[in-house]
Scaffold this motif. Structure first.
Motif, PDB file in Angstrom:
ATOM      1  N   LYS A  29      82.549  58.030  35.940  1.00 49.01           N
ATOM      2  CA  LYS A  29      82.224  58.771  34.724  1.00 49.01           C
ATOM      3  C   LYS A  29      82.316  60.271  34.959  1.00 49.01           C
ATOM      4  N   ARG A  30      82.034  60.704  36.167  1.00 49.20           N
ATOM      5  CA  ARG A  30      82.060  62.128  36.475  1.00 49.20           C
ATOM      6  C   ARG A  30      83.486  62.674  36.512  1.00 49.20           C
ATOM      7  N   LYS A  31      84.476  61.768  36.603  1.00 53.95           N
ATOM      8  CA  LYS A  31      85.868  62.206  36.627  1.00 53.95           C
ATOM      9  C   LYS A  31      86.530  62.145  35.247  1.00 53.95           C
ATOM     10  N   GLN A  32      85.892  61.473  34.309  1.00 55.46           N
ATOM     11  CA  GLN A  32      86.430  61.433  32.957  1.00 55.46           C
ATOM     12  C   GLN A  32      86.187  62.776  32.270  1.00 55.46           C
ATOM     13  N   TYR A  33      87.092  63.134  31.390  1.00 57.67           N
ATOM     14  CA  TYR A  33      86.929  64.409  30.689  1.00 57.67           C
ATOM     15  C   TYR A  33      87.683  64.395  29.363  1.00 57.67           C
ATOM     16  N   ASN A  34      87.371  65.369  28.517  1.00 63.28           N
ATOM     17  CA  ASN A  34      88.039  65.556  27.226  1.00 63.28           C
ATOM     18  C   ASN A  34      88.868  66.827  27.254  1.00 63.28           C
ATOM     19  N   SER A  35      89.849  66.882  26.383  1.00 66.65           N
ATOM     20  CA  SER A  35      90.614  68.112  26.193  1.00 66.65           C
ATOM     21  C   SER A  35      90.962  68.255  24.719  1.00 66.65           C
ATOM     22  N   VAL A  36      91.081  69.498  24.283  1.00 62.68           N
ATOM     23  CA  VAL A  36      91.502  69.787  22.915  1.00 62.68           C
ATOM     24  C   VAL A  36      92.800  70.560  22.996  1.00 62.68           C
ATOM     25  N   GLY A  37      93.644  70.387  21.989  1.00 64.39           N
ATOM     26  CA  GLY A  37      94.948  71.036  22.061  1.00 64.39           C
ATOM     27  C   GLY A  37      95.514  71.404  20.713  1.00 64.39           C
ATOM     28  N   VAL A  38      96.506  72.264  20.752  1.00 69.21           N
ATOM     29  CA  VAL A  38      97.279  72.639  19.568  1.00 69.21           C
ATOM     30  C   VAL A  38      98.754  72.429  19.904  1.00 69.21           C
ATOM     31  N   THR A  76      90.827  56.614  32.582  1.00 67.25           N
ATOM     32  CA  THR A  76      91.137  56.154  33.939  1.00 67.25           C
ATOM     33  C   THR A  76      92.155  57.110  34.561  1.00 67.25           C
ATOM     34  N   PRO A  77      92.508  56.896  35.842  1.00 68.17           N
ATOM     35  CA  PRO A  77      93.491  57.793  36.468  1.00 68.17           C
ATOM     36  C   PRO A  77      94.820  57.900  35.720  1.00 68.17           C
ATOM     37  N   ARG A  78      95.175  56.902  34.917  1.00 70.85           N
ATOM     38  CA  ARG A  78      96.451  56.939  34.202  1.00 70.85           C
ATOM     39  C   ARG A  78      96.316  56.888  32.673  1.00 70.85           C
ATOM     40  N   ILE A  79      95.233  56.387  32.168  1.00 72.85           N
ATOM     41  CA  ILE A  79      95.144  56.064  30.745  1.00 72.85           C
ATOM     42  C   ILE A  79      94.216  57.015  29.998  1.00 72.85           C
ATOM     43  N   SER A  80      94.729  57.533  28.872  1.00 74.18           N
ATOM     44  CA  SER A  80      93.949  58.382  27.980  1.00 74.18           C
ATOM     45  C   SER A  80      94.145  57.903  26.551  1.00 74.18           C
ATOM     46  N   ALA A  81      93.245  58.321  25.680  1.00 74.98           N
ATOM     47  CA  ALA A  81      93.377  58.072  24.247  1.00 74.98           C
ATOM     48  C   ALA A  81      93.398  59.422  23.537  1.00 74.98           C
ATOM     49  N   ARG A  82      94.261  59.531  22.540  1.00 72.89           N
ATOM     50  CA  ARG A  82      94.410  60.810  21.839  1.00 72.89           C
ATOM     51  C   ARG A  82      94.397  60.596  20.335  1.00 72.89           C
ATOM     52  N   ASN A 133      95.986  60.481  38.300  1.00 67.67           N
ATOM     53  CA  ASN A 133      95.036  61.497  38.760  1.00 67.67           C
ATOM     54  C   ASN A 133      93.745  60.784  39.153  1.00 67.67           C
ATOM     55  N   ARG A 134      93.557  60.559  40.438  1.00 68.70           N
ATOM     56  CA  ARG A 134      92.388  59.834  40.910  1.00 68.70           C
ATOM     57  C   ARG A 134      91.222  60.769  41.217  1.00 68.70           C
ATOM     58  N   ASN A 135      91.443  62.057  41.006  1.00 66.72           N
ATOM     59  CA  ASN A 135      90.400  63.043  41.267  1.00 66.72           C
ATOM     60  C   ASN A 135      89.829  63.569  39.953  1.00 66.72           C
ATOM     61  N   TYR A 137      89.256  66.729  37.073  1.00 67.14           N
ATOM     62  CA  TYR A 137      90.257  67.498  36.346  1.00 67.14           C
ATOM     63  C   TYR A 137      90.740  68.714  37.143  1.00 67.14           C
ATOM     64  N   ILE A 138      89.911  69.238  38.030  1.00 72.06           N
ATOM     65  CA  ILE A 138      90.297  70.423  38.806  1.00 72.06           C
ATOM     66  C   ILE A 138      91.445  70.089  39.760  1.00 72.06           C
ATOM     67  N   LYS A 139      91.446  68.887  40.316  1.00 73.12           N
ATOM     68  CA  LYS A 139      92.464  68.484  41.288  1.00 73.12           C
ATOM     69  C   LYS A 139      93.551  67.618  40.657  1.00 73.12           C
ATOM     70  N   ARG A 140      93.708  67.702  39.339  1.00 78.14           N
ATOM     71  CA  ARG A 140      94.741  66.910  38.668  1.00 78.14           C
ATOM     72  C   ARG A 140      96.139  67.349  39.134  1.00 78.14           C
ATOM     73  N   PRO A 141      97.136  66.468  39.073  1.00 75.60           N
ATOM     74  CA  PRO A 141      98.495  66.822  39.513  1.00 75.60           C
ATOM     75  C   PRO A 141      99.073  67.979  38.703  1.00 75.60           C
ATOM     76  N   ASP A 142      99.947  68.736  39.327  1.00 78.60           N
ATOM     77  CA  ASP A 142     100.551  69.883  38.654  1.00 78.60           C
ATOM     78  C   ASP A 142     101.544  69.462  37.567  1.00 78.60           C
ATOM     79  N   PHE A 143     102.250  68.367  37.794  1.00 78.58           N
ATOM     80  CA  PHE A 143     103.317  67.947  36.869  1.00 78.58           C
ATOM     81  C   PHE A 143     103.182  66.454  36.610  1.00 78.58           C
ATOM     82  N   VAL A 144     103.072  66.060  35.331  1.00 78.40           N
ATOM     83  CA  VAL A 144     102.846  64.655  34.995  1.00 78.40           C
ATOM     84  C   VAL A 144     103.733  64.239  33.816  1.00 78.40           C
TER      85      VAL A 144
END
Length: 297
Positions: A29-38, A76-82, A133-135, A137-144
């Motif tokens: 749970k500590r590795k899950q996060y949200n993001s907002v975008g335009v 999860t490390p690979r799955i998000s919902a938007r 991304n198994r880490n 958000y700070i250590k997320r991959p540079d290119f995905v």
């Protein structure tokens, strides 16, 4: 295009189902996060008022802007919902898209239809990252790179531009086409589509990602452009505007405009649903998750 849609959607769903990270319980749970975008996008459409009578055909000069906002949650490390909300415009014009010297396009040139359509879309999609991304958000991959698929609801309202004619319509004005029932058919202005596609995401810094994405929208209506079936009898067209757009005004070689269509003659392809496509750049800001400090007794 149908095969491409099927393969892309199947691949996205299969990857999500067989992924070992498909359960959020395997991702702290500590590795899950949200993001907002335009997002700032370009919008095109595939339908009846295009250069060629095929879905992949589009006129790049008819590209119009699209803007959107979104909220994404990483499970999860690979799955998000938007979830996202977007607004954009699609257009088409036979006089600009069809070549009168092309035997296959001459019919569309003489049909002389045009439209513009403003769409408001609300969507929910699943996003599958091809690099995990198994880490945090700070250590997320540079290119995905990633793929996505989901469902959307959109509201649209096709309008036609009045050109030179012999009716009482004011030239240069836009007329709502759906109420005219130009083909004797009433269709809904609220529709469902299937968004799918892919993109790449790049880490700018600790909190920001920038990405490039392309997404197709498979719709279940053939009336984004108000053109689908055949011309109908004048007696079924109840207003000057309905007759102007429903009967069609064609141009002759000397520049004059005449009606030439008969009831039952082809007005649109009728066997293909309309599509629209959104391509653009998105900027996302990561909402740093709160970290609860352990309690000591």
């Amino acid at each position: 295009m149908k095969q491409f849609f099927t393969y892309t959607l199947t691949l996205a769903l299969a990857l999500a189902l067989v992924s070992p990270e498909a359960s959020a319980q395997q991702f702290s749970k500590r590795k899950q996060y949200n993001s907002v975008g335009v997002s700032l996008n370009a919008m095109n459409y595939f339908g009846d008022i295009v250069p060629k009578a095929s879905i992949p055909s589009l006129r790049f000069a008819a590209t119009r802007p699209n803007i959107g906002v979104n909220l994404t949650h990483r499970f999860t490390p690979r799955i998000s919902a938007r979830v996202a909300l977007a607004y954009g415009r699609i257009t088409g014009d036979d006089s600009k898209a069809a070549d009168k010297n092309d035997a296959d396009a001459r019919f569309r040139y003489h049909r002389n239809m045009n439209f513009r359509n403003d769409l408001v879309e609300a969507s929910a999609v699943g996003v599958f990252d091809l690099i995990a991304n198994r880490n945090n958000y700070i250590k997320r991959p540079d290119f995905v790179p990633y793929v996505f698929a989901g469902v959307a609801v959109f509201h649209h309202n096709p309008k036609g531009l009045v050109g030179p004619n012999t009716s009482n319509l004011e030239q240069g004005t836009y007329v709502n086409l759906q109420p005219l029932q130009t083909e004797g058919i009433s269709y809904s202005l609220t529709q469902v589509s299937i968004p799918f596609g892919g993109g790449v995401r790049y880490k700018l810094n600790r909190s920001f990602d920038i990405g490039l994405e392309i997404g197709w929208r498979k719709t279940f209506t053939d009336y984004l452009d108000d053109v689908s079936q055949v011309y109908i009898e004048d007696s079924k067209l109840t207003s000057p505007a309905a007759k102007y757009f429903g009967r069609g005004i064609t141009r002759t070689d000397d520049g004059t405009f005449i009606n030439f269509n008969s009831p039952g003659e082809m007005r649109g392809k009728g066997n293909e649903k309309d599509w629209y496509i959104v391509t653009g750049v998105n900027l996302n800001y990561i909402l740093a998750p709160r970290v609860k400090s352990p309690k000591f007794r």
